[in-house]
Write a protein that holds these residues in place. Sequence first.
Motif, PDB file in Angstrom:
ATOM      1  N   GLY A  11      45.396-111.215 -56.353  1.00  0.00           N
ATOM      2  CA  GLY A  11      45.019-112.077 -55.417  1.00  0.00           C
ATOM      3  C   GLY A  11      46.691-111.761 -54.354  1.00  0.00           C
ATOM      4  N   ILE A  12      47.535-111.399 -55.120  1.00  0.00           N
ATOM      5  CA  ILE A  12      48.221-110.751 -54.437  1.00  0.00           C
ATOM      6  C   ILE A  12      48.992-109.150 -54.657  1.00  0.00           C
ATOM      7  CG2 ILE A  12      49.399-113.078 -54.203  1.00  0.00           C
ATOM      8  CD1 ILE A  12      51.208-112.522 -56.634  1.00  0.00           C
ATOM      9  N   ASP A  13      49.543-108.448 -53.900  1.00  0.00           N
ATOM     10  CA  ASP A  13      50.650-107.146 -54.229  1.00  0.00           C
ATOM     11  C   ASP A  13      51.769-107.498 -55.251  1.00  0.00           C
ATOM     12  OD1 ASP A  13      48.453-106.205 -52.611  1.00  0.00           O
ATOM     13  OD2 ASP A  13      50.053-106.245 -50.881  1.00  0.00           O
ATOM     14  N   ASN A  14      51.738-107.147 -56.324  1.00  0.00           N
ATOM     15  CA  ASN A  14      52.581-107.072 -57.331  1.00  0.00           C
ATOM     16  C   ASN A  14      53.396-106.002 -57.088  1.00  0.00           C
ATOM     17  OD1 ASN A  14      51.759-109.654 -59.459  1.00  0.00           O
ATOM     18  ND2 ASN A  14      49.559-108.428 -57.865  1.00  0.00           N
ATOM     19  N   PRO A  15      54.670-106.256 -56.287  1.00  0.00           N
ATOM     20  CA  PRO A  15      56.077-105.233 -56.683  1.00  0.00           C
ATOM     21  C   PRO A  15      55.833-105.306 -58.461  1.00  0.00           C
ATOM     22  CG  PRO A  15      56.188-107.111 -55.974  1.00  0.00           C
ATOM     23  CD  PRO A  15      54.914-107.614 -56.429  1.00  0.00           C
ATOM     24  N   ILE A  16      56.478-103.712 -59.599  1.00  0.00           N
ATOM     25  CA  ILE A  16      57.635-103.472 -60.335  1.00  0.00           C
ATOM     26  C   ILE A  16      58.228-103.039 -59.680  1.00  0.00           C
ATOM     27  CG2 ILE A  16      56.261-102.595 -62.494  1.00  0.00           C
ATOM     28  CD1 ILE A  16      54.074-103.110 -62.345  1.00  0.00           C
ATOM     29  N   GLN A  17      59.458-102.921 -60.747  1.00  0.00           N
ATOM     30  CA  GLN A  17      60.747-101.914 -60.335  1.00  0.00           C
ATOM     31  C   GLN A  17      60.522-101.062 -61.943  1.00  0.00           C
ATOM     32  OE1 GLN A  17      64.187-104.456 -61.144  1.00  0.00           O
ATOM     33  NE2 GLN A  17      65.854-102.281 -59.789  1.00  0.00           N
ATOM     34  N   PHE A  18      60.908 -99.570 -61.668  1.00  0.00           N
ATOM     35  CA  PHE A  18      61.123 -98.920 -62.441  1.00  0.00           C
ATOM     36  C   PHE A  18      62.104 -99.125 -62.553  1.00  0.00           C
ATOM     37  CE2 PHE A  18      56.446 -98.907 -62.103  1.00  0.00           C
ATOM     38  CZ  PHE A  18      56.183 -98.658 -63.487  1.00  0.00           C
ATOM     39  N   ILE A  19      63.256 -98.822 -63.536  1.00  0.00           N
ATOM     40  CA  ILE A  19      64.862 -98.297 -64.462  1.00  0.00           C
ATOM     41  C   ILE A  19      64.432 -97.142 -65.482  1.00  0.00           C
ATOM     42  CG2 ILE A  19      66.990 -99.300 -64.469  1.00  0.00           C
ATOM     43  CD1 ILE A  19      66.628-101.040 -63.398  1.00  0.00           C
ATOM     44  N   VAL A  20      64.791 -95.894 -64.483  1.00  0.00           N
ATOM     45  CA  VAL A  20      64.668 -94.589 -65.807  1.00  0.00           C
ATOM     46  C   VAL A  20      66.154 -94.014 -66.507  1.00  0.00           C
ATOM     47  CG1 VAL A  20      64.459 -92.315 -66.145  1.00  0.00           C
ATOM     48  CG2 VAL A  20      62.730 -93.037 -64.258  1.00  0.00           C
ATOM     49  N   ASN A  21      65.889 -94.723 -67.390  1.00  0.00           N
ATOM     50  CA  ASN A  21      67.469 -94.799 -68.413  1.00  0.00           C
ATOM     51  C   ASN A  21      67.349 -93.720 -68.992  1.00  0.00           C
ATOM     52  OD1 ASN A  21      68.723 -96.810 -67.783  1.00  0.00           O
ATOM     53  ND2 ASN A  21      67.912 -98.222 -68.867  1.00  0.00           N
ATOM     54  N   GLN A  25      70.107 -95.107 -72.634  1.00  0.00           N
ATOM     55  CA  GLN A  25      70.473 -96.454 -71.584  1.00  0.00           C
ATOM     56  C   GLN A  25      71.816 -96.378 -70.737  1.00  0.00           C
ATOM     57  OE1 GLN A  25      68.218 -99.162 -72.247  1.00  0.00           O
ATOM     58  NE2 GLN A  25      67.885 -98.185 -73.838  1.00  0.00           N
ATOM     59  N   LYS A  26      71.831 -94.796 -69.989  1.00  0.00           N
ATOM     60  CA  LYS A  26      72.787 -94.617 -68.759  1.00  0.00           C
ATOM     61  C   LYS A  26      71.647 -94.135 -67.785  1.00  0.00           C
ATOM     62  CE  LYS A  26      76.400 -94.172 -70.745  1.00  0.00           C
ATOM     63  NZ  LYS A  26      77.731 -92.449 -72.139  1.00  0.00           N
ATOM     64  N   LYS A  27      71.948 -94.373 -66.627  1.00  0.00           N
ATOM     65  CA  LYS A  27      70.228 -94.440 -65.521  1.00  0.00           C
ATOM     66  C   LYS A  27      70.984 -92.417 -65.416  1.00  0.00           C
ATOM     67  CE  LYS A  27      71.539 -98.999 -63.299  1.00  0.00           C
ATOM     68  NZ  LYS A  27      71.427 -99.680 -64.373  1.00  0.00           N
ATOM     69  N   VAL A  28      69.468 -92.680 -64.997  1.00  0.00           N
ATOM     70  CA  VAL A  28      69.043 -90.477 -64.703  1.00  0.00           C
ATOM     71  C   VAL A  28      68.605 -90.499 -63.180  1.00  0.00           C
ATOM     72  CG1 VAL A  28      67.279 -89.031 -65.726  1.00  0.00           C
ATOM     73  CG2 VAL A  28      68.127 -90.814 -67.616  1.00  0.00           C
TER      74      VAL A  28
END
Length: 118
Positions: A11-21, A25-28
């Motif tokens: 019933g709604i659009d669902n945003p999903i956040q992605f963080i690539v580590n 656990q350091k950001k890529v």
Amino acid sequence: MYSRPIDVYQGIDNPIQFIVNNQDQKKVNVTGYTVQVDIQGHVNNVVVWSANVDFNANLGGNIQQGQGYITVPKDLLANLEQRIYKLTTRTISNTGAERPLYVDDDYGVPIDIRVLPG
């Protein structure tokens, strides 16, 4: 990403956040790569939807920090019959080489995505 189920609602659009580590656990920085997301049937593994992660800074993304977004559209969710699906991610380089993105320390690739009534 961590391997906990992702809940999306009909019933709604669902945003999903992605963080690539990385494994520390350091950001890529994913510059030069496309990050593709697939939603597959839990039983038959058929891909029901694919999208590329959007790293647009205007939407809060940051490609150098591996932070982006997708939006699972409500029209797709209205047509899904199962309640549990698998979400998989992979990187595709400019040369076309593909590699999975792991969601946990045990090199797991799929993560459960639960479709719930809105």
